[in-house]
Design a protein around this motif. Sequence first.
Motif, PDB file in Angstrom:
ATOM      1  N   ASP A  32       0.818  -1.222   0.000  1.00  0.00           N
ATOM      2  CA  ASP A  32       0.000   0.000   0.000  1.00  0.00           C
ATOM      3  C   ASP A  32       0.849   1.269   0.000  1.00  0.00           C
ATOM      4  N   MET A  60      -1.134  -6.605   9.960  1.00  0.00           N
ATOM      5  CA  MET A  60      -0.508  -5.301   9.697  1.00  0.00           C
ATOM      6  C   MET A  60      -0.675  -4.434  10.944  1.00  0.00           C
ATOM      7  N   TRP A  94      -3.873  -0.525   7.702  1.00  0.00           N
ATOM      8  CA  TRP A  94      -4.029  -0.667   6.253  1.00  0.00           C
ATOM      9  C   TRP A  94      -3.552   0.601   5.538  1.00  0.00           C
ATOM     10  N   ALA A  95      -4.001   0.809   4.325  1.00  0.00           N
ATOM     11  CA  ALA A  95      -3.373   1.805   3.449  1.00  0.00           C
ATOM     12  C   ALA A  95      -3.428   3.222   4.004  1.00  0.00           C
ATOM     13  N   ILE A 155     -11.536   2.973   4.196  1.00  0.00           N
ATOM     14  CA  ILE A 155     -10.103   2.680   4.079  1.00  0.00           C
ATOM     15  C   ILE A 155      -9.514   3.458   2.916  1.00  0.00           C
ATOM     16  N   GLU A 204     -11.014  -0.091  -4.881  1.00  0.00           N
ATOM     17  CA  GLU A 204     -10.384   0.493  -3.691  1.00  0.00           C
ATOM     18  C   GLU A 204      -9.106   1.206  -4.121  1.00  0.00           C
ATOM     19  N   ALA A 205      -8.319   1.691  -3.138  1.00  0.00           N
ATOM     20  CA  ALA A 205      -6.981   2.231  -3.374  1.00  0.00           C
ATOM     21  C   ALA A 205      -6.929   3.456  -4.295  1.00  0.00           C
ATOM     22  N   THR A 260      -4.272  -8.066  -4.420  1.00  0.00           N
ATOM     23  CA  THR A 260      -4.534  -6.628  -4.324  1.00  0.00           C
ATOM     24  C   THR A 260      -3.541  -5.859  -5.188  1.00  0.00           C
ATOM     25  N   HIS A 262      -2.291  -1.556  -5.757  1.00  0.00           N
ATOM     26  CA  HIS A 262      -2.437  -0.288  -5.028  1.00  0.00           C
ATOM     27  C   HIS A 262      -1.466   0.745  -5.597  1.00  0.00           C
ATOM     28  N   HIS A 277       2.489  -2.436  -5.317  1.00  0.00           N
ATOM     29  CA  HIS A 277       3.026  -3.612  -4.645  1.00  0.00           C
ATOM     30  C   HIS A 277       2.690  -4.871  -5.438  1.00  0.00           C
ATOM     31  N   ARG A 289       3.365  -8.886   0.832  1.00  0.00           N
ATOM     32  CA  ARG A 289       3.562  -8.160  -0.411  1.00  0.00           C
ATOM     33  C   ARG A 289       4.831  -7.304  -0.352  1.00  0.00           C
TER      34      ARG A 289
HETATM   35  O1  FUB Z   1      -3.355  -3.713   2.849  1.00  0.00           O
HETATM   36  C1  FUB Z   1      -4.686  -3.867   3.264  1.00  0.00           C
HETATM   37  C2  FUB Z   1      -5.632  -3.480   2.163  1.00  0.00           C
HETATM   38  O2  FUB Z   1      -5.364  -4.249   1.007  1.00  0.00           O
HETATM   39  C3  FUB Z   1      -5.492  -2.046   1.659  1.00  0.00           C
HETATM   40  O3  FUB Z   1      -6.105  -1.107   2.500  1.00  0.00           O
HETATM   41  C4  FUB Z   1      -6.068  -2.159   0.304  1.00  0.00           C
HETATM   42  O4  FUB Z   1      -5.764  -1.085  -0.534  1.00  0.00           O
HETATM   43  C5  FUB Z   1      -5.456  -3.463  -0.172  1.00  0.00           C
HETATM   44  O5  FUB Z   1      -4.164  -3.267  -0.686  1.00  0.00           O
END
Ligand code: FUB
Length: 312
Positions: A32, A60, A94-95, A155, A204-205, A260, A262, A277, A289
């Motif tokens: 991320d 994480m 997370w991100a 997120i 997402e992302a 995933t 990102h 990633h 990752r």
């Molecule tokens: O790394 C956790 C989640 O996975 C992130 O928030 C998303 O963007 C995806 O990469």
Amino acid sequence: AAAIAAALLLLITDVRPALAGAPITTAIYTADPAALVVGDTLYLYTGHDEAPAGGTNFVMRDWHVFSSTDAATFTDQGAKLSISNFSWAGADAWASEVERGADGRYYWFTSINGNGPGWMNIGVAVGNSPTGPFTDAIGGPLISDSTPGSSPLNIDPTVFTDDDGQVYMYWGSYYGLRAVRLNASMTSTVGSVVTPSGVSNFWEAPWMFKRNGVYYLAYAANDSGCSQPGYACVRYATAGNPLGPWTHRGVVLDQVSSTTNHPAIIEFKGQWYMVYHNAAAPGGGNFRRSVTIDKLTFNADGTMQKVVQTGG
Ligand code: FUB
């Protein structure tokens, strides 16, 4: 016969890209990425995957800062922010993304599981330098499930400061993209949360930036037009206004070797880059990752060429 069919299906669907970018580090697993240029240094802010080999979930707990002066060799400055820096948070670092505020300080917007009201929330930490130290800027979430109009999953914040000083934040997942203006203080919102239009197949992302007066929004999409089931590509849209409406422009990064995907897109020393990633590091996987970086090229009309995943 069923076993043979299953094996064939795996062979057909388990196609990995032939080329995959080299990790910025193999000492830890990172994910991320967000990118920020300060002076002659490129900073990458990354998540930190700590799942065991064969793990089936994200583990994480903190975020790292990496620095580089050549966009090729990166130095890990360490875990500069952790869920333990947020008294209200419990898990899931997370991100995230860092943005410089009008006050010259650095605001680190994070996705965090609050273990309280709301599953995932967006928090904000602040520091006096790009490497911190960082402390919780609010003492609670900036966005949570109780925020009117907020996303199905709060997120993946991306924060963008326009030339006129107005600050915007986009975030979301599970097809729920949201946006809101932020105060110059970076720690409160202005007006209503909106659902931007025209962002096709958003998953997402999101990552927002501006180039030659055009707003760009890159994001992970997981439709069958660009990725196999369970994986994601990076699509992008452009707009003439920071809150849209957006026009979808295509795919800028094919699916990678992790499920995933990102993006972070940044110009550094006259060259544009895609930071993302994959699962390419030794022992890597969907929950182990590695962040990587590749050059990105714009066409004369402002569209982006698909990134070649070099393997470095
Ligand atoms: O790394 C956790 C989640 O996975 C992130 O928030 C998303 O963007 C995806 O990469």
